[in-house]
Design an enzyme around this catalytic site. Structure first.
Site, short mmCIF file in Angstrom:
data_model
loop_
_atom_site.label_atom_id
_atom_site.label_comp_id
_atom_site.label_asym_id
_atom_site.label_seq_id
_atom_site.Cartn_x
_atom_site.Cartn_y
_atom_site.Cartn_z
N PRO A 93 0.79 -1.23 0.00
CA PRO A 93 0.00 0.00 0.00
C PRO A 93 0.82 1.28 0.00
O PRO A 93 1.86 1.36 0.66
CB PRO A 93 -0.83 -0.11 1.29
CG PRO A 93 -0.11 -1.11 2.13
CD PRO A 93 0.54 -2.06 1.18
N ASN A 94 0.30 2.23 -0.75
CA ASN A 94 0.84 3.59 -0.87
C ASN A 94 2.13 3.68 -1.69
O ASN A 94 2.63 4.77 -1.96
CB ASN A 94 1.05 4.24 0.52
CG ASN A 94 -0.25 4.29 1.30
OD1 ASN A 94 -1.23 4.83 0.82
ND2 ASN A 94 -0.28 3.68 2.47
N ARG A 151 4.91 10.77 -2.93
CA ARG A 151 4.64 10.60 -1.50
C ARG A 151 5.88 10.95 -0.66
O ARG A 151 6.95 10.36 -0.87
CB ARG A 151 4.30 9.13 -1.30
CG ARG A 151 4.20 8.69 0.11
CD ARG A 151 4.20 7.15 0.20
NE ARG A 151 3.94 6.73 1.54
CZ ARG A 151 4.17 5.52 2.01
NH1 ARG A 151 4.68 4.59 1.21
NH2 ARG A 151 3.90 5.22 3.25
N TYR A 198 10.98 9.02 0.94
CA TYR A 198 10.96 7.97 -0.09
C TYR A 198 11.60 8.39 -1.42
O TYR A 198 11.66 7.57 -2.35
CB TYR A 198 9.51 7.50 -0.32
CG TYR A 198 8.90 6.91 0.93
CD1 TYR A 198 9.37 5.70 1.46
CD2 TYR A 198 7.87 7.55 1.60
CE1 TYR A 198 8.82 5.16 2.61
CE2 TYR A 198 7.32 7.02 2.76
CZ TYR A 198 7.79 5.83 3.26
OH TYR A 198 7.26 5.29 4.40
N ASN A 241 8.13 -5.37 -0.73
CA ASN A 241 7.97 -4.23 0.17
C ASN A 241 6.49 -4.18 0.52
O ASN A 241 5.67 -3.70 -0.26
CB ASN A 241 8.42 -2.92 -0.49
CG ASN A 241 8.38 -1.75 0.48
OD1 ASN A 241 7.81 -1.85 1.58
ND2 ASN A 241 8.98 -0.64 0.10
N HIS A 250 12.73 -2.47 2.49
CA HIS A 250 12.14 -1.17 2.82
C HIS A 250 13.05 -0.08 2.27
O HIS A 250 14.28 -0.18 2.38
CB HIS A 250 12.00 -1.00 4.34
CG HIS A 250 11.13 -2.05 4.93
ND1 HIS A 250 9.76 -2.05 4.79
CD2 HIS A 250 11.44 -3.20 5.59
CE1 HIS A 250 9.26 -3.13 5.36
NE2 HIS A 250 10.27 -3.84 5.85
N ARG A 283 12.91 5.11 12.52
CA ARG A 283 11.65 5.86 12.47
C ARG A 283 10.79 5.56 13.71
O ARG A 283 11.31 5.09 14.72
CB ARG A 283 10.93 5.51 11.16
CG ARG A 283 11.78 5.91 9.92
CD ARG A 283 11.08 5.61 8.62
NE ARG A 283 9.85 6.42 8.50
CZ ARG A 283 8.93 6.20 7.54
NH1 ARG A 283 9.11 5.24 6.65
NH2 ARG A 283 7.84 6.95 7.49
#
Ligand code: DQA
Length: 142
Positions: free
Chosen positions: A10-11, A18, A23, A74, A100, A107
């Site tokens: 997702p995303n 984004r 990223y 991922n 990732h 994070r």
């Protein structure tokens, strides 16, 4: 030709748009062109879905295919939540490398735990889009 499948969760369809500070500015489509030119002897296939069940369906569909050397996965935020994706990875034969883009361990704490790491062949995190290339290297080197 040996096949490798990259699965993005997702995303990750929004790469390049984004949160570029985390990223990067590269879209997956343009990075795939780079990867395919770096690995001309491999067929690098790509699947993205924002839906947990579709990712599981894809793992089932390709996971017993002997022409597939490995899956670079991922799983996005499902990494941290999905026992169902972990079970799908356990169920299949094709090795899965968890990747990732960001260093999830630097994070928020919620990103420090992965539901899927223990059932993946290995984990690569924190190298930007190069994490995908390093995932492919892990498959090519096995
Ligand atoms: C990510 C890290 C996850 O925590 C996050 O939910 C993502 C992307 C990464 O590639 O750094 O969607 O998997």
């Amino acid at each position: 030709m040996t096949r490798i499948l990259i699965i993005n969760g997702p995303n990750l369809n929004l790469l390049g748009v984004r949160e570029p500070g985390i990223y990067g500015n590269n879209s997956m489509e343009s990075y795939l062109e780079t990867l395919r030119s770096q690995y001309p002897n491999y067929s690098i296939e790509y699947f993205q879905s924002n839906h947990e069940g579709e990712i599981i369906d894809m793992l089932h569909k390709v996971g017993f295919d002997e022409s597939l050397a490995g899956i670079v996965l991922n799983a996005g935020a499902y990494t941290h939540t999905s026992l169902a994706i972990a079970d799908a990875i356990s169920a299949i034969n094709v090795p899965v490398i968890e990747v990732h883009i960001s260093n999830v361990h630097s994070r928020e704490e919620v990103r420090h735990h992965s539901m899927i790491s223990s059932v993946c062949r290995g984990v690569i995190a924190g190298f930007g889009m190069n994490s995908y290339r390093l995932g492919i290297e892990a498959i090519v080197a096995q």
